[in-house]
Design a protein around this motif. Structure first.
Motif, short mmCIF file in Angstrom:
data_model
loop_
_atom_site.label_atom_id
_atom_site.label_comp_id
_atom_site.label_asym_id
_atom_site.label_seq_id
_atom_site.Cartn_x
_atom_site.Cartn_y
_atom_site.Cartn_z
N ASP A 10 -8.32 -22.51 6.39
CA ASP A 10 -7.02 -23.10 6.70
C ASP A 10 -5.88 -22.09 6.57
N GLY A 11 -6.06 -21.06 5.75
CA GLY A 11 -5.01 -20.08 5.53
C GLY A 11 -5.57 -18.87 4.81
N LEU A 12 -4.75 -17.82 4.74
CA LEU A 12 -5.21 -16.54 4.20
C LEU A 12 -4.13 -15.93 3.32
N ILE A 13 -4.57 -15.38 2.17
CA ILE A 13 -3.74 -14.51 1.34
C ILE A 13 -4.31 -13.11 1.49
N LEU A 14 -3.50 -12.17 1.96
CA LEU A 14 -3.99 -10.84 2.35
C LEU A 14 -3.17 -9.75 1.68
N ASN A 15 -3.87 -8.77 1.10
CA ASN A 15 -3.22 -7.57 0.59
C ASN A 15 -3.59 -6.41 1.52
N PRO A 16 -2.75 -6.12 2.51
CA PRO A 16 -3.11 -5.09 3.50
C PRO A 16 -2.74 -3.68 3.03
N LEU A 17 -3.55 -2.72 3.43
CA LEU A 17 -3.22 -1.31 3.23
C LEU A 17 -2.99 -0.59 4.56
N ALA A 18 -3.65 -1.07 5.61
CA ALA A 18 -3.59 -0.37 6.90
C ALA A 18 -2.74 -1.09 7.94
N LEU A 19 -2.74 -2.42 7.93
CA LEU A 19 -2.00 -3.15 8.95
C LEU A 19 -0.49 -2.96 8.80
N PRO A 58 -2.18 -19.59 9.04
CA PRO A 58 -1.09 -19.36 8.09
C PRO A 58 -1.44 -18.21 7.15
N LEU A 59 -0.46 -17.35 6.87
CA LEU A 59 -0.71 -16.09 6.18
C LEU A 59 0.33 -15.85 5.11
N VAL A 60 -0.13 -15.37 3.93
CA VAL A 60 0.75 -14.90 2.87
C VAL A 60 0.31 -13.48 2.53
N LEU A 61 1.27 -12.56 2.44
CA LEU A 61 0.99 -11.16 2.16
C LEU A 61 1.25 -10.83 0.70
N LEU A 62 0.45 -9.91 0.17
CA LEU A 62 0.66 -9.33 -1.14
C LEU A 62 0.80 -7.82 -0.95
N GLY A 63 1.26 -7.11 -1.99
CA GLY A 63 1.35 -5.67 -1.91
C GLY A 63 2.62 -5.19 -1.23
N GLU A 64 2.63 -3.87 -0.95
CA GLU A 64 3.86 -3.23 -0.49
C GLU A 64 3.78 -2.68 0.92
N PRO A 77 6.39 -10.44 9.30
CA PRO A 77 6.35 -11.72 10.01
C PRO A 77 5.69 -12.85 9.23
N ALA A 78 5.42 -12.63 7.93
CA ALA A 78 4.73 -13.65 7.13
C ALA A 78 5.36 -13.73 5.75
N ASP A 79 5.10 -14.84 5.05
CA ASP A 79 5.53 -14.97 3.66
C ASP A 79 4.92 -13.84 2.83
N HIS A 80 5.63 -13.45 1.76
CA HIS A 80 5.26 -12.23 1.03
C HIS A 80 5.59 -12.40 -0.44
N VAL A 81 4.67 -12.00 -1.32
CA VAL A 81 4.91 -12.00 -2.76
C VAL A 81 4.84 -10.56 -3.23
N VAL A 82 5.86 -10.10 -3.94
CA VAL A 82 5.95 -8.71 -4.36
C VAL A 82 6.32 -8.62 -5.84
N ILE A 83 6.18 -7.41 -6.39
CA ILE A 83 6.86 -7.06 -7.64
C ILE A 83 7.70 -5.83 -7.34
N ASP A 84 8.65 -5.53 -8.19
CA ASP A 84 9.53 -4.38 -7.97
C ASP A 84 8.84 -3.14 -8.55
N ASN A 85 8.07 -2.46 -7.71
CA ASN A 85 7.32 -1.29 -8.16
C ASN A 85 8.22 -0.15 -8.61
#
Length: 334
Positions: free
Chosen positions: A118-127, A139-145, A151-159
């Protein structure tokens, strides 16, 4: 015996529709009626039929988490929190390892398989943001930097801020020859570049010159990479009195190399990491680190995905920040 909505309705003296409204969290139910229904649910030990609910909504009840490497403990610990948060919504989580490769990440972002998730949480390094903008559907949620303001929802920390804080901690201890292990110049090294920027900023804050000789690259962020980088630093003859490693596995490798060289931690060289993996709490000495709130990262990601599934899929993407904290331990403070 598995009880049905009808059984709960009869026990509570309400309609099946009212029980459904309570189970699905609708707000427009009178408090006394909600209390009766919840009491009946508890007495009958009623459990919703999630398969039937998902079928009615045209869903599988399955989401996916795709991370670069499962043998990096940070991702394994994060996955545990995602599974826990998803289970509270009745979701099952498929876990995929992409290796940080563009083809595998693209496959994951495309939905892994028709009607499978139904949906994906993705931590991309190359895309890139452009790669993700071409995708349609899941539906997509991104992690990482790697992808900021994409173009998608994103969860980050202040590196940058986190790296700056841990480096400032080393400066406050009186260290002046502070090395950094984990630098990467490849396109996939977004986290490394941000942490290097925070390290450099803290040195500048303290009036300490940036010395390229004290910055050690690491193609991977595993224990062996940290040990090799630490040995290379020591071989240059430019002896650091502290080391900031860009993740905890690098730091654990660095601790091993320092031990082999007969150097004491922290008396001779203070060591700090990033991620607060469990291994660092049991190393000798225990490891000073930046502790991202992995549980909060996971919950925010799952909540964003749930909002997309249940709400407006065309709404603008949101970027949410999760907290972190500096956790001093024996590797910097005896």
């Amino acid at each position: 015996m598995r009880h049905r909505l009808k059984d709960v309705a009869e026990r509570a003296g309400v309609s099946v529709k009212t029980v459904s409204n309570v189970v699905n969290g609708y707000q427009h139910v009178r408090p006394d009626t909600r209390a009766r229904v919840e009491r009946a649910i508890a007495e009958l030990n009623y459990r919703p039929n999630l398969s039937a609910r998902n079928l009615r909504k045209g869903r599988t009840g399955v989401i996916a988490l795709a991370v670069p490497e499962l043998d990096i403990p940070y991702f394994a610990e994060l996955a545990r929190h995602v599974v826990t948060a998803a289970a509270e919504l009745g979701w099952t989580v498929l876990i995929d390892q992409t290796g940080g490769g563009r083809e595998q990440e693209h496959k994951a972002a495309s939905g892994i398989g028709d009607h499978l998730i139904d949906g994906l949480i993705l931590n991309p390094l190359a895309l890139t943001a452009e790669d993700l903008a071409d995708l349609d559907g899941t539906p997509l949620v991104l992690l990482g930097e790697r992808v900021d303001h994409g173009p998608a929802d994103h969860v980050v920390i202040d590196n940058v801020a986190a790296a700056r804080e841990v480096t400032a901690h080393l400066v406050a201890l009186g260290r002046r020859r502070i090395a950094a292990i984990g630098a990467q110049r490849n396109p996939e090294g977004a986290s490394a570049r941000l942490r290097l920027a925070g390290y450099a900023a803290a040195l500048d804050d303290a009036g300490i010159g940036y010395d390229e000789r004290l910055v050690a690259p690491a193609r991977g962020w595993h224990r062996a990479d940290g040990a090799a980088a630490m040995r290379d630093l020591l071989a240059t003859g430019v002896r650091p009195d502290a080391v900031f490693c860009f993740n905890d596995t690098l730091a654990l490798g660095a601790l091993r190399a320092l031990h082999e060289a007969g150097l004491r931690v922290p008396a001779d060289v203070a060591v700090a990491g990033f991620d607060d993996i469990e291994d660092g709490r049991f190393s000798i000495p225990t490891l000073t680190t930046i502790a991202p709130d992995k549980e909060r990262i996971a919950r925010l990601a799952v909540e964003l995905l749930a909002n997309r599934l249940d709400g407006d899929r065309q709404a603008p993407p949101r970027e949410l920040s999760a907290p972190y904290r500096l956790t001093p331990r024996e590797s910097t403070t005896p």
